[in-house]
Structures are given as structure tokens and as C-alpha cells.
Design a protein around this motif. Structure first.
Motif, short mmCIF file in Angstrom:
data_model
loop_
_atom_site.label_atom_id
_atom_site.label_comp_id
_atom_site.label_asym_id
_atom_site.label_seq_id
_atom_site.Cartn_x
_atom_site.Cartn_y
_atom_site.Cartn_z
N LEU A 114 -16.46 -59.30 -0.80
CA LEU A 114 -17.71 -59.49 -1.53
C LEU A 114 -17.38 -60.33 -2.76
CD1 LEU A 114 -20.70 -58.84 -2.13
CD2 LEU A 114 -19.88 -56.80 -3.35
N LEU A 115 -18.03 -61.47 -2.87
CA LEU A 115 -17.87 -62.33 -4.05
C LEU A 115 -19.11 -62.19 -4.91
CD1 LEU A 115 -16.65 -65.58 -2.25
CD2 LEU A 115 -15.24 -63.81 -3.30
N ILE A 116 -18.92 -61.94 -6.16
CA ILE A 116 -20.05 -61.84 -7.09
C ILE A 116 -19.91 -62.97 -8.10
CG2 ILE A 116 -21.21 -60.45 -8.82
CD1 ILE A 116 -20.20 -57.97 -7.31
N LEU A 117 -20.94 -63.77 -8.18
CA LEU A 117 -20.93 -64.93 -9.06
C LEU A 117 -22.16 -64.86 -9.96
CD1 LEU A 117 -19.69 -67.76 -9.69
CD2 LEU A 117 -21.24 -68.66 -7.95
N ARG A 118 -21.93 -64.93 -11.24
CA ARG A 118 -23.03 -64.92 -12.20
C ARG A 118 -23.55 -66.35 -12.36
NH1 ARG A 118 -24.39 -65.18 -17.67
NH2 ARG A 118 -25.57 -63.39 -18.42
N HIS A 119 -24.80 -66.48 -12.75
CA HIS A 119 -25.35 -67.82 -12.98
C HIS A 119 -24.58 -68.51 -14.10
CE1 HIS A 119 -27.40 -66.74 -16.73
NE2 HIS A 119 -27.76 -65.61 -16.13
N THR A 149 -30.48 -69.26 -11.51
CA THR A 149 -29.60 -68.82 -10.42
C THR A 149 -29.74 -69.73 -9.21
OG1 THR A 149 -31.26 -67.21 -9.69
CG2 THR A 149 -29.54 -66.42 -11.17
N ARG A 150 -30.95 -70.19 -8.93
CA ARG A 150 -31.13 -71.15 -7.84
C ARG A 150 -30.38 -72.44 -8.12
NH1 ARG A 150 -36.82 -70.35 -8.63
NH2 ARG A 150 -36.92 -72.58 -9.00
N ASP A 151 -30.48 -72.93 -9.37
CA ASP A 151 -29.78 -74.16 -9.73
C ASP A 151 -28.26 -73.98 -9.72
OD1 ASP A 151 -32.14 -75.54 -9.93
OD2 ASP A 151 -32.19 -75.53 -12.12
N THR A 152 -27.80 -72.83 -10.17
CA THR A 152 -26.36 -72.55 -10.11
C THR A 152 -25.88 -72.60 -8.68
OG1 THR A 152 -26.40 -71.19 -12.12
CG2 THR A 152 -24.54 -70.85 -10.60
#
Length: 83
Positions: A4-9, A59-62
């Protein structure tokens, strides 16, 4: 093994205080660093099978900038519950 990879904006802009939180865009630093994160994920061989993304603008743009740097297309699902 699954991971599981969690990426913040990436860093968002606060230039327009009248904007709703949901509509905040990425700031200059975020526009610069999001592709770097995509390249780092690629360098490490961390290719997601699926991205679950908040529908908020930042978040969409990230995700758009990160995913361009990955070697293969990754489908994304935009989930209101993540906002």
C-alpha cells in the motif's frame, strides 16, 4: 506481496483565501515537486495497480503530474470519501 503506497498531495496554494478548500490548486512548489515524486516512484519500481484519489483539485492535479512520470498507465478512481 501486495503493498500500500500512501501519497499526500503536493504543496497547495493559499494565494486566494476566497477559494473553497476543495478548489485550492497546487502552488508553484507543488507543480515542481509532484513530477519529482513520480520519477522517484518509478526509480524505485513502485508502480501502483490502481490509484484512489480524492476529487479535490490539488489531489487530482498531483496525481496527474505524478502519473505522467510512471512507466505504465495507472487507472485512477476518484473517491469522495477520501476528501
Amino acid at each position: 506481496m501486495r503493498q500500500l503506497l500512501i501519497l499526500r498531495h503536493a504543496k497547495s496554494s493559499w494565494d486566494d483565501p476566497k477559494l473553497a478548500d476543495f478548489d485550492r490548486p497546487l502552488g508553484p512548489r507543488g507543480l515542481k515537486t509532484a513530477p519529482l515524486m513520480g520519477r522517484e516512484l518509478s526509480r524505485r519500481g513502485w508502480q501502483p495497480d490502481l490509484a484512489l484519489v480524492s476529487p479535490a483539485l490539488r489531489t487530482r492535479d498531483t496525481w496527474r503530474l505524478v502519473s505522467r512520470e510512471l512507466p505504465k498507465h495507472v487507472p485512477a478512481e476518484f473517491a469522495e470519501e477520501l476528501y
